[in-house]
Enzyme design. Structure first.
Site, PDB file in Angstrom:
ATOM      1  N   GLU A   1      -8.213  32.408  -7.426  1.00 25.64           N
ATOM      2  CA  GLU A   1      -7.576  33.719  -7.313  1.00 25.64           C
ATOM      3  C   GLU A   1      -8.445  34.689  -8.108  1.00 25.64           C
ATOM      4  OE1 GLU A   1      -3.352  34.084  -8.219  1.00 25.64           O
ATOM      5  OE2 GLU A   1      -3.648  36.200  -8.754  1.00 25.64           O
TER       6      GLU A   1
ATOM      7  N   THR B   1       0.743  40.646 -20.503  1.00 25.66           N
ATOM      8  CA  THR B   1       0.597  39.975 -19.216  1.00 25.66           C
ATOM      9  C   THR B   1      -0.719  39.215 -19.262  1.00 25.66           C
ATOM     10  OG1 THR B   1       0.422  40.307 -16.826  1.00 25.66           O
ATOM     11  CG2 THR B   1      -0.488  42.046 -18.200  1.00 25.66           C
ATOM     12  N   THR B   2      -1.006  38.386 -18.239  1.00 25.54           N
ATOM     13  CA  THR B   2      -2.246  37.601 -18.259  1.00 25.54           C
ATOM     14  C   THR B   2      -3.423  38.566 -18.402  1.00 25.54           C
ATOM     15  OG1 THR B   2      -1.128  36.202 -16.664  1.00 25.54           O
ATOM     16  CG2 THR B   2      -3.451  35.757 -17.052  1.00 25.54           C
TER      17      THR B   2
ATOM     18  N   ARG C   1      18.793  41.383 -21.340  1.00 28.83           N
ATOM     19  CA  ARG C   1      20.212  41.359 -21.707  1.00 28.83           C
ATOM     20  C   ARG C   1      20.713  39.950 -22.036  1.00 28.83           C
ATOM     21  NH1 ARG C   1      24.166  45.526 -20.702  1.00 28.83           N
ATOM     22  NH2 ARG C   1      23.232  47.156 -21.946  1.00 28.83           N
TER      23      ARG C   1
ATOM     24  N   HIS D   1       5.574  32.721 -12.950  1.00 29.68           N
ATOM     25  CA  HIS D   1       4.780  32.217 -14.076  1.00 29.68           C
ATOM     26  C   HIS D   1       5.753  31.638 -15.096  1.00 29.68           C
ATOM     27  CE1 HIS D   1       1.406  33.215 -17.226  1.00 29.68           C
ATOM     28  NE2 HIS D   1       1.843  31.974 -17.302  1.00 29.68           N
TER      29      HIS D   1
ATOM     30  N   HIS E   1       9.215  39.806 -12.974  1.00 26.86           N
ATOM     31  CA  HIS E   1       9.824  40.973 -13.632  1.00 26.86           C
ATOM     32  C   HIS E   1      11.318  41.106 -13.362  1.00 26.86           C
ATOM     33  CE1 HIS E   1       6.150  42.080 -15.407  1.00 26.86           C
ATOM     34  NE2 HIS E   1       5.530  42.110 -14.244  1.00 26.86           N
TER      35      HIS E   1
ATOM     36  N   HIS F   1      -3.520  40.910  -9.446  1.00 29.64           N
ATOM     37  CA  HIS F   1      -3.309  41.490 -10.775  1.00 29.64           C
ATOM     38  C   HIS F   1      -3.557  42.985 -10.743  1.00 29.64           C
ATOM     39  CE1 HIS F   1      -2.584  41.774 -15.009  1.00 29.64           C
ATOM     40  NE2 HIS F   1      -2.237  40.494 -14.992  1.00 29.64           N
TER      41      HIS F   1
ATOM     42  N   ASN G   1       5.280  38.176  -6.734  1.00 32.34           N
ATOM     43  CA  ASN G   1       5.596  37.621  -8.045  1.00 32.34           C
ATOM     44  C   ASN G   1       6.928  38.222  -8.515  1.00 32.34           C
ATOM     45  OD1 ASN G   1       5.771  37.516 -10.921  1.00 32.34           O
ATOM     46  ND2 ASN G   1       3.635  36.904 -10.984  1.00 32.34           N
TER      47      ASN G   1
ATOM     48  N   ARG H   1       6.054  30.614 -18.381  1.00 29.64           N
ATOM     49  CA  ARG H   1       5.269  30.704 -19.621  1.00 29.64           C
ATOM     50  C   ARG H   1       5.818  29.748 -20.656  1.00 29.64           C
ATOM     51  NH1 ARG H   1       2.201  35.882 -19.422  1.00 29.64           N
ATOM     52  NH2 ARG H   1       1.378  35.237 -21.431  1.00 29.64           N
TER      53      ARG H   1
ATOM     54  N   GLU I   1       2.537  29.637 -11.349  1.00 27.16           N
ATOM     55  CA  GLU I   1       1.467  30.020 -12.279  1.00 27.16           C
ATOM     56  C   GLU I   1       1.760  29.361 -13.606  1.00 27.16           C
ATOM     57  OE1 GLU I   1       0.824  34.143 -13.242  1.00 27.16           O
ATOM     58  OE2 GLU I   1       0.661  34.565 -11.109  1.00 27.16           O
TER      59      GLU I   1
ATOM     60  N   ARG J   1       9.478  33.664 -21.705  1.00 31.51           N
ATOM     61  CA  ARG J   1       9.945  35.039 -21.947  1.00 31.51           C
ATOM     62  C   ARG J   1      10.644  35.641 -20.730  1.00 31.51           C
ATOM     63  NH1 ARG J   1       4.247  38.248 -22.238  1.00 31.51           N
ATOM     64  NH2 ARG J   1       3.845  36.702 -23.830  1.00 31.51           N
TER      65      ARG J   1
HETATM   66  N1  PXP Z   1      -1.893  36.919 -10.418  1.00 28.20           N
HETATM   67  C1  PXP Z   1      -1.794  36.385 -11.648  1.00 28.20           C
HETATM   68  C2  PXP Z   1      -2.583  35.157 -11.956  1.00 28.20           C
HETATM   69  C3  PXP Z   1      -0.961  36.960 -12.626  1.00 28.20           C
HETATM   70  O1  PXP Z   1      -0.883  36.416 -13.840  1.00 28.20           O
HETATM   71  C4  PXP Z   1      -0.204  38.093 -12.274  1.00 28.20           C
HETATM   72  C5  PXP Z   1       0.728  38.693 -13.289  1.00 28.20           C
HETATM   73  O2  PXP Z   1       1.783  37.875 -13.554  1.00 28.20           O
HETATM   74  C6  PXP Z   1      -0.329  38.612 -10.971  1.00 28.20           C
HETATM   75  C7  PXP Z   1      -1.195  38.019 -10.073  1.00 28.20           C
HETATM   76  C8  PXP Z   1       0.452  39.798 -10.512  1.00 28.20           C
HETATM   77  O3  PXP Z   1       0.057  40.910 -11.227  1.00 28.20           O
HETATM   78  P1  PXP Z   1       0.900  42.244 -11.109  1.00 28.20           P
HETATM   79  O4  PXP Z   1       2.254  41.965 -11.668  1.00 28.20           O
HETATM   80  O5  PXP Z   1       0.115  43.212 -11.914  1.00 28.20           O
HETATM   81  O6  PXP Z   1       0.939  42.600  -9.652  1.00 28.20           O
END
Ligand code: PXP
Length: 389
Positions: free
Chosen positions: A303, A252-253, A170, A195, A162, A343, A159, A197, A222, A201
């Site tokens: 998932e 976060t989710t 910035r 994701h 970040h 997650h 993912n 959103r 996502e 964000r």
């Molecule tokens: N799976 C889902 C559905 C998520 O929402 C997230 C967070 O965006 C992740 C996995 C990954 O989680 P992490 O960033 O804590 O590894």
């Protein structure tokens, strides 16, 4: 090495995942070096196996497995190239599994191994020594099967949200999640997750549009099930969509999707996605009610939310949460769902989850990006992959 699978069972019995049986039988032929052979597997009810037991072994009542060899263990005298028949009573297997605290599919695996060893000439009834040899062989094959399944199945999807979080801090152009995705793929990731959103964000529309063109593995989008994002996804056609609950104020989710509580709505989103050729995964807590609802809603994947396991405050709690993930993954798998998890997974807690045979893919973001700051993204992905073997 075709597997001739025949199923003759009453509707009321345990549900059997045909693909699981077929794959297991194929893997066993591979592990025993019998890929040139065909194997017939018959899953039947007690009455059927009791008739065979009486006819061929003069024994009364049902048994769990019977094996009828066409080669009597001799590789040279092949009847065509059919190795023989393994007949399993799913009803007896179900009762035995319950007694031994296993799932039906775990026990069916043991019975397939047992039947195959008979076809290859082993016999535990001939002598104590032969029984010991057959038992050892059985354990060895089961262990190899577990290792192989794990290696074949587990994939890492990274993912990259970040990276976009840092960029948005910035409001400029770097770092770019699109570039990050390429580095993750080069390091061995087999999927990229973003994701999109509602509040944008971190990931922006531009990122997802470019990623659709550049991702060489699989792009997993996502998203919350809102009209705007659904329309976006239908237009973009990611390789897979993961539906998640989305709250504006969360960091976060937070929890899994309540599929059971909104099955009609989720089914309709899945139907629209599937019509556009997009398989859907539902991000759910490790909870039987949500798994069953996901199956009924027509999901291809679930998932399993590993957040509670990752956040566990002590070892006991961690064990409990891990057991829930393992049981949920097994239940989903046996219900014909494909299983991902994610997650909060990090460099300490991932190995155990990756070792679960029923899970295909782990979705990991934050831990990899946090390590990447110090060791570089390529290295961070490789280190995570090394923990998943
Ligand atoms: N799976 C889902 C559905 C998520 O929402 C997230 C967070 O965006 C992740 C996995 C990954 O989680 P992490 O960033 O804590 O590894």
């Amino acid at each position: 090495m075709p597997i001739l699978l025949s199923i003759d069972l009453p509707e009321s019995g345990p549900q059997i995942n045909n693909l699981f049986i077929r794959n297991t039988a194929e893997q066993l032929l591979r592990l025993t070096g019998r890929t040139a052979y065909e194997l017939s597997v018959l899953l039947v009810a007690d009455k059927h196996i009791a008739d065979l037991n009486k006819l061929w072994r003069q024994k009364k009542g049902p048994t769990n497995v019977l094996a009828f060899s066409l080669t009597e263990g001799q590789d040279t005298e092949m009847a065509g190239n059919l190795l023989g028949d393994i007949v399993i009573s799913v009803e007896t297997a179900g009762r035995e599994a319950k007694r031994e605290g296993k799932t039906v599919h775990q026990h069916l695996t043991v019975l397939l191994v047992h039947g195959l060893l008979h076809l290859l000439g082993h016999d535990h009834e001939r002598s104590v020594d032969e029984a010991a040899i057959m038992f050892d062989k059985e354990q060895e094959l089961l262990e190899k099967l577990r290792t192989q399944r794990r290696l074949e199945m587990i994939r890492l999807a990274v993912n990259v949200d970040h990276i976009a979080t840092l960029r948005e801090a910035r409001g400029i152009r770097e770092p770019d999640p699109v570039l990050a995705a390429g580095i993750c793929e080069l390091a061995g990731a087999e999927g990229i997750v973003v994701h999109l959103r509602e509040d944008r964000r971190h990931i922006q529309d531009r990122d997802v549009i470019l990623l659709r063109q550049t991702v060489q593995t699989k792009l997993n989008l996502e998203m919350g099930a809102t009209k705007e994002i659904i329309d976006f996804a239908l237009d973009l056609k990611p390789d897979i969509v993961t539906l998640v609950p989305e709250k504006r104020k969360e960091l976060t989710t937070e929890g899994g999707l309540n599929v059971a509580g909104q099955q009609k709505k989720i089914s309709s989103v899945i139907a629209r996605m599937n019509k556009a050729g997009i398989p859907v995964s539902l991000f759910i807590d490790p909870d039987s009610r949500q798994i069953q609802a996901s199956g009924r809603a027509g999901a291809t994947f679930v998932e399993i939310h590993t957040g509670c396991y990752s956040d566990a405050g002590n070892e006991e709690e961690m064990e409990r949460e891990f057991d829930q993930i393992a049981a949920a993954a097994q239940e989903a798998y046996e219900n014909g769902l494909r299983v991902n998890a994610g997650h909060g997974l990090n460099y300490v807690n991932t190995s155990r989850v990756a070792a679960l045979e029923t899970i295909e893919e782990l979705s990991i973001g934050h831990a990899i990006m946090a390590r990447a700051i110090f060791v570089g993204l390529d290295q961070a992905v490789r280190e995570m992959l090394a923990l998943m073997i």
